[in-house]
Design a protein around this motif. Structure first.
Motif, PDB file in Angstrom:
ATOM      1  N   LEU A   1       0.773  -1.108  -0.057  1.00 49.81           N
ATOM      2  CA  LEU A   1       0.096   0.045   0.065  1.00 49.81           C
ATOM      3  C   LEU A   1       0.851   1.244   0.021  1.00 49.81           C
ATOM      4  N   ILE A   2       0.715   2.112  -0.999  1.00 45.60           N
ATOM      5  CA  ILE A   2       1.578   3.446  -1.201  1.00 45.60           C
ATOM      6  C   ILE A   2       0.417   4.360  -0.695  1.00 45.60           C
ATOM      7  N   CYS A   3       0.645   5.262  -0.006  1.00 49.64           N
ATOM      8  CA  CYS A   3      -0.408   6.311   0.437  1.00 49.64           C
ATOM      9  C   CYS A   3       0.164   7.533   1.118  1.00 49.64           C
ATOM     10  N   THR A   4      -0.635   8.720   0.813  1.00 50.32           N
ATOM     11  CA  THR A   4      -0.179   9.958   1.195  1.00 50.32           C
ATOM     12  C   THR A   4      -0.583   9.930   2.785  1.00 50.32           C
ATOM     13  N   ASP A   5      -0.110  10.912   3.633  1.00 49.85           N
ATOM     14  CA  ASP A   5      -0.526  11.357   4.913  1.00 49.85           C
ATOM     15  C   ASP A   5      -1.972  11.402   5.106  1.00 49.85           C
ATOM     16  N   GLY A   6      -2.623  12.011   4.098  1.00 49.80           N
ATOM     17  CA  GLY A   6      -4.039  12.191   4.627  1.00 49.80           C
ATOM     18  C   GLY A   6      -4.737  10.916   4.482  1.00 49.80           C
ATOM     19  N   PHE A   7      -4.258   9.730   4.070  1.00 51.41           N
ATOM     20  CA  PHE A   7      -4.748   8.502   4.002  1.00 51.41           C
ATOM     21  C   PHE A   7      -4.249   7.785   5.245  1.00 51.41           C
ATOM     22  N   TRP A   8      -2.955   7.662   5.371  1.00 50.53           N
ATOM     23  CA  TRP A   8      -2.489   6.606   6.769  1.00 50.53           C
ATOM     24  C   TRP A   8      -2.739   7.271   8.059  1.00 50.53           C
ATOM     25  N   GLU A   9      -2.843   8.702   8.143  1.00 44.11           N
ATOM     26  CA  GLU A   9      -3.177   9.300   9.380  1.00 44.11           C
ATOM     27  C   GLU A   9      -4.475   8.964   9.592  1.00 44.11           C
ATOM     28  N   VAL A  10      -5.683   8.565   8.916  1.00 47.06           N
ATOM     29  CA  VAL A  10      -6.779   8.250   9.204  1.00 47.06           C
ATOM     30  C   VAL A  10      -7.134   6.564   9.459  1.00 47.06           C
ATOM     31  N   VAL A  11      -6.431   5.807   8.650  1.00 44.26           N
ATOM     32  CA  VAL A  11      -6.461   4.580   8.833  1.00 44.26           C
ATOM     33  C   VAL A  11      -5.198   3.824   9.407  1.00 44.26           C
ATOM     34  N   LEU A  12      -5.697   3.097  10.476  1.00 47.25           N
ATOM     35  CA  LEU A  12      -4.548   2.548  11.364  1.00 47.25           C
ATOM     36  C   LEU A  12      -3.977   1.442  10.581  1.00 47.25           C
ATOM     37  N   GLU A  13      -2.790   0.853  10.863  1.00 44.82           N
ATOM     38  CA  GLU A  13      -1.928  -0.082  10.381  1.00 44.82           C
ATOM     39  C   GLU A  13      -2.714  -1.387  10.755  1.00 44.82           C
ATOM     40  N   THR A  14      -3.650  -1.547  11.954  1.00 47.36           N
ATOM     41  CA  THR A  14      -4.330  -2.680  12.061  1.00 47.36           C
ATOM     42  C   THR A  14      -5.516  -2.731  11.302  1.00 47.36           C
ATOM     43  N   GLU A  15      -6.036  -1.507  11.020  1.00 44.98           N
ATOM     44  CA  GLU A  15      -7.104  -1.571  10.173  1.00 44.98           C
ATOM     45  C   GLU A  15      -6.832  -1.987   8.643  1.00 44.98           C
ATOM     46  N   MET A  16      -5.846  -1.427   8.143  1.00 47.01           N
ATOM     47  CA  MET A  16      -5.242  -2.082   6.746  1.00 47.01           C
ATOM     48  C   MET A  16      -5.375  -3.382   6.686  1.00 47.01           C
ATOM     49  N   LEU A  17      -4.552  -4.045   7.618  1.00 48.01           N
ATOM     50  CA  LEU A  17      -4.588  -5.359   7.760  1.00 48.01           C
ATOM     51  C   LEU A  17      -6.081  -6.186   7.715  1.00 48.01           C
ATOM     52  N   ASP A  18      -6.860  -5.749   8.678  1.00 44.10           N
ATOM     53  CA  ASP A  18      -8.112  -6.137   8.731  1.00 44.10           C
ATOM     54  C   ASP A  18      -8.827  -5.971   7.636  1.00 44.10           C
ATOM     55  N   GLU A  19      -8.730  -4.952   6.802  1.00 40.40           N
ATOM     56  CA  GLU A  19      -9.570  -4.787   5.582  1.00 40.40           C
ATOM     57  C   GLU A  19      -8.977  -5.687   4.424  1.00 40.40           C
ATOM     58  N   LEU A  20      -7.504  -5.758   4.484  1.00 36.43           N
ATOM     59  CA  LEU A  20      -7.161  -6.750   3.587  1.00 36.43           C
ATOM     60  C   LEU A  20      -7.290  -8.268   3.725  1.00 36.43           C
ATOM     61  N   LEU A  21      -7.643  -8.495   4.953  1.00 30.23           N
ATOM     62  CA  LEU A  21      -7.943  -9.879   4.838  1.00 30.23           C
ATOM     63  C   LEU A  21      -9.267 -10.319   4.624  1.00 30.23           C
ATOM     64  N   CYS A  22     -10.244  -9.215   4.569  1.00 38.82           N
ATOM     65  CA  CYS A  22     -11.586  -9.307   4.190  1.00 38.82           C
ATOM     66  C   CYS A  22     -12.041  -8.915   2.565  1.00 38.82           C
TER      67      CYS A  22
END
Length: 275
Positions: free
Chosen positions: A198-219
């Motif tokens: 995942l390549i993303c700007t600060d406007g993205f990663w400041e809102v979505v936590l790393e744990t949420e990135m992984l949770d959504e990936l698995l779904c």
């Protein structure tokens, strides 16, 4: 929708989004290039106001895509040269008009060889590259920011970076004139089927936590669905002044199940996205 890159190894699927948020203009840019020789995926976050930031980010993406497509090499010196060309192009543009004189941009990019077996990355600023493997999230890049310096010095916990009052103060970006090299790997690293990036700007990663990135990936069942699921979190949490947010998702094989070698007809092209 998701797009499939033309590589000879495992299937490479990618998707992108770039949104204005609640800002007056979108100064982010995303782009990609792929062929049988390799692939690159780039995200840039511009600064300098309308007529400046958007020009800087588009200049960075176009310059790097053009240079890599002409010589798709993963050696560190080759990748660093791409960023140097983008920096030179932005500095040249600063002298073309008064509203461009202060423009700058962050950049983060992922590069794959033609077999999708080796990868390299580079970044400057606080646009990030994340790597996910075997249900784990690995942050590949470290921000060139004042707040990250606080973390490195032991003065601030990593968990407090998001929401920090000085989180957007950078000490390195394209066009800033500072003699600070971009960060790339000394050598390319091995890619495995099931890897996701995942390549993303600060406007993205400041809102979505790393744990949420992984949770959504698995779904998710596709790269595009992964982005859509994460964007829903951003939309649900949008506050006044929500920054532009952009992301580019890259899947090698499928992160959730075994894949077979991809043999569909290839695609070839160069594309810049900024919507």
């Amino acid at each position: 929708m998701s797009v499939y890159a033309a590589v000879a190894g495992p299937r490479v699927e990618f998707a992108t989004l770039s949104r204005q948020g609640q800002r007056a203009y979108n100064e982010d840019a995303c782009g990609y290039w792929h062929s049988a020789e390799g692939a690159c995926f780039i995200v840039s976050d511009g600064a300098g106001g309308h007529g400046g930031g958007d020009v800087a980010s588009e200049t960075a993406v176009r310059t790097m895509l053009s240079a890599f497509s002409a010589s798709p090499l993963l050696a560190r010196e080759s990748i660093e040269a791409l960023v140097a060309q983008a920096d030179s192009a932005i500095r040249y543009g600063q002298g073309l008009a008064g509203n461009l004189s202060q423009m700058s941009a962050t950049v983060a990019a992922l590069f794959l060889d033609g077999q999708a077996r080796q990868a390299q990355w580079i970044h400057l600023g606080d646009t990030r590259v994340y790597h996910f493997r075997r249900r784990e999230c690995r942050l590949l890049t470290k921000d060139h920011s004042i707040v990250q310096n606080f973390v490195d010095a032991g003065m601030l916990a990593e968990s407090r970076v998001r929401g920090h009052a000085e989180r957007n103060l950078l000490f390195a970006a394209l066009g800033m004139g500072e003699d600070i090299p971009p960060t790339a790997l000394t050598e390319p690293f091995g890619v495995e089927e099931g890897d996701a990036f995942l390549i993303c700007t600060d406007g993205f990663w400041e809102v979505v936590l790393e744990t949420e990135m992984l949770d959504e990936l698995l779904c998710a069942s596709a790269a595009q669905e992964w982005l859509v699921r994460m964007e829903r979190l951003i939309i649900d949490r949008q506050a006044s002044g929500q920054d532009n947010y952009s992301a580019l998702a890259v899947w090698v094989g499928c992160p959730n199940e075994a894949t077979v070698p991809w043999s569909a007809p290839g695609l070839k092209g160069l594309e810049l996205l900024n919507d």
